[in-house]
Enzyme design. Structure first.
Site, PDB file in Angstrom:
ATOM      1  CG  ASN A   1      -1.626  -8.382   6.466  1.00  0.00           C
ATOM      2  OD1 ASN A   1      -1.048  -9.356   6.951  1.00  0.00           O
ATOM      3  ND2 ASN A   1      -1.108  -7.680   5.470  1.00  0.00           N
TER       4      ASN A   1
ATOM      5  CE1 TYR B   1      -6.735  -3.827   6.526  1.00  0.00           C
ATOM      6  CE2 TYR B   1      -5.095  -5.287   5.557  1.00  0.00           C
ATOM      7  CZ  TYR B   1      -5.433  -4.068   6.124  1.00  0.00           C
ATOM      8  OH  TYR B   1      -4.471  -3.099   6.304  1.00  0.00           O
TER       9      TYR B   1
ATOM     10  CG  ASN C   1      -5.188  -4.036  10.774  1.00  0.00           C
ATOM     11  OD1 ASN C   1      -5.009  -2.936  11.296  1.00  0.00           O
ATOM     12  ND2 ASN C   1      -4.993  -4.251   9.486  1.00  0.00           N
TER      13      ASN C   1
ATOM     14  CG  HIS D   1      -5.450  -8.599   1.302  1.00  0.00           C
ATOM     15  ND1 HIS D   1      -4.929  -9.333   2.348  1.00  0.00           N
ATOM     16  CD2 HIS D   1      -4.949  -7.337   1.447  1.00  0.00           C
ATOM     17  CE1 HIS D   1      -4.149  -8.551   3.080  1.00  0.00           C
ATOM     18  NE2 HIS D   1      -4.150  -7.339   2.561  1.00  0.00           N
TER      19      HIS D   1
ATOM     20  CB  THR E   1      -0.920  -0.002   1.232  1.00  0.00           C
ATOM     21  OG1 THR E   1      -1.820  -1.109   1.124  1.00  0.00           O
ATOM     22  CG2 THR E   1      -1.714   1.283   1.329  1.00  0.00           C
TER      23      THR E   1
END
Length: 360
Positions: free
Chosen positions: A179, A181, A236, A176, A26
């Site tokens: 992480n 998400y 996260n 994805h 990112t």
């Protein structure tokens, strides 16, 4: 015969010139108006096209999937056109590029959501995390727990994003699932405390992921689809009671789809490679029969040793690619690497993005 990091390899019918992967990174350089990839991003990726495979930065599959300012999407016509600039530039340099399909789930804020709504998640459990909204870092709120019809709509968003990726000229897609998400939130028992068919048992917690993969296979051949997971990362607020058991099941089920590759973050995202008690990457990998991409903290020596002994098929490099557009050549010749400027990692323009010096 000894294998080299610089040997070609196939993912399905796709020939890669070497086993060096540019990891998804990112960088927050998309146009603020419309979240579109742009000419600067096209230059950035083209500079790094000597990688055997580029995996793009995460691209949100819908306005709801956005968690950070200035990240690109893959759900609108202008976004497709923006990404086409990127894929054309990479292909002109004979590179290969997959797009990473991204939904952040609860790692967002109403300021980034359509109509100022709450971010969504499997359960109404907040993460201890912060996001950048374009003005500063703000804490993530308690999310809205998804209803069944909303889950179905997100699966359809993934399907449409996969179609848009094909229209934009990508060579494939990476899902994805890492992480902390949305997909990771469904997989882990601390963020998914649903009582319906999407929560509770490992089978139920994996259901959303497997339904998303099924949707992607409606659009792409299975070998043009990869998936990224981070079994032992707590990034996260990702947390699971028994990640080895959870991800053994998840990877075993993924294996049934005959995907192009499995891409694992080995340890903490952007941090230590040490694993918690009971964590075993080799055992997890043994449940997947296809190509394996290893990621996290690799230098040349560690990467070559893993390739040589068959511990990985490809190696993903992240920060090294930020500051070394010619990383492949630097690794091949043993030349020193440029040091990345962390102050320019996120947001801004060409500085710290497309202005790192090349060899010679």
């Amino acid at each position: 015969m000894k294998k080299s990091l610089f040997d070609p390899i196939n993912i399905g019918d796709l020939r890669l010139s070497n086993r060096i992967v540019m990891a998804p990174l990112t960088r927050n350089r998309a146009d603020a108006n419309g979240d579109c990839a742009n000419e600067l991003m096209a230059l950035y990726y083209a500079q790094r096209a000597s990688a055997g495979l580029i995996i793009s930065e995460g691209a949100q599959i819908s306005p709801q999937g956005k968690g950070y300012a200035w990240t690109p999407g893959i759900y609108s016509g202008p976004q497709i056109e923006g990404w086409r600039k990127v894929t054309d530039a990479v292909h002109a340099k004979k590179g290969r590029i997959f797009i990473q399909l991204w939904h952040v789930g609860r790692i967002s804020h109403p300021s980034l959501q359509p109509d100022g709504r709450l971010p969504v998640a499997p359960s109404a459990i907040p993460a201890k995390a912060h996001i950048f909204d374009g003005k500063g870092f703000v804490p993530t709120p308690t999310p809205h727990a998804l209803e069944r019809d909303e889950i179905n709509a997100i699966i359809e968003d993934y399907r449409l994003a996969a179609k848009h990726a094909k229209s934009a000229g990508f060579d494939g897609v990476e899902l994805h699932g890492a992480n902390g998400y949305l997909i990771d939130q469904f997989l882990r028992d601390q963020s998914n405390q649903r009582s319906d068919c999407y929560g509770g048992s490992m089978e139920n917690r994996a259901r959303f992921l497997l339904e998303v993969i099924t949707a992607l296979i409606d659009v792409w051949p299975s070998k043009r689809i990869g998936i990224r997971l981070s079994p032992f990362s707590t990034f996260n607020s990702a947390s699971d009671t028994n990640p080895q058991e959870t991800f053994t099941y998840v990877i075993s089920k993924i294996n049934e789809f005959n995907l192009g590759y499995l891409h694992l973050v080995e340890g903490e995202t952007g941090g230590t490679r040490e694993l918690p008690a009971g964590g075993d990457i080799a055992k997890l990998r043994s449940h997947f029969n296809g190509i394996y991409i290893a990621n996290n903290g690799y230098n040349y020596e560690l990467a070559q040793s893993h390739i040589d002994r068959g511990a990985a098929d490809l190696i993903a490099f992240g920060k090294a690619f930020i500051s070394n557009p010619d990383l492949v050549e630097r690794l091949r010749t043993g030349m020193p690497l440029n040091i990345p400027n962390q102050n320019t990692f996120y947001g801004g323009g060409a500085e710290g993005y497309t202005d790192y010096p090349l060899l010679g």
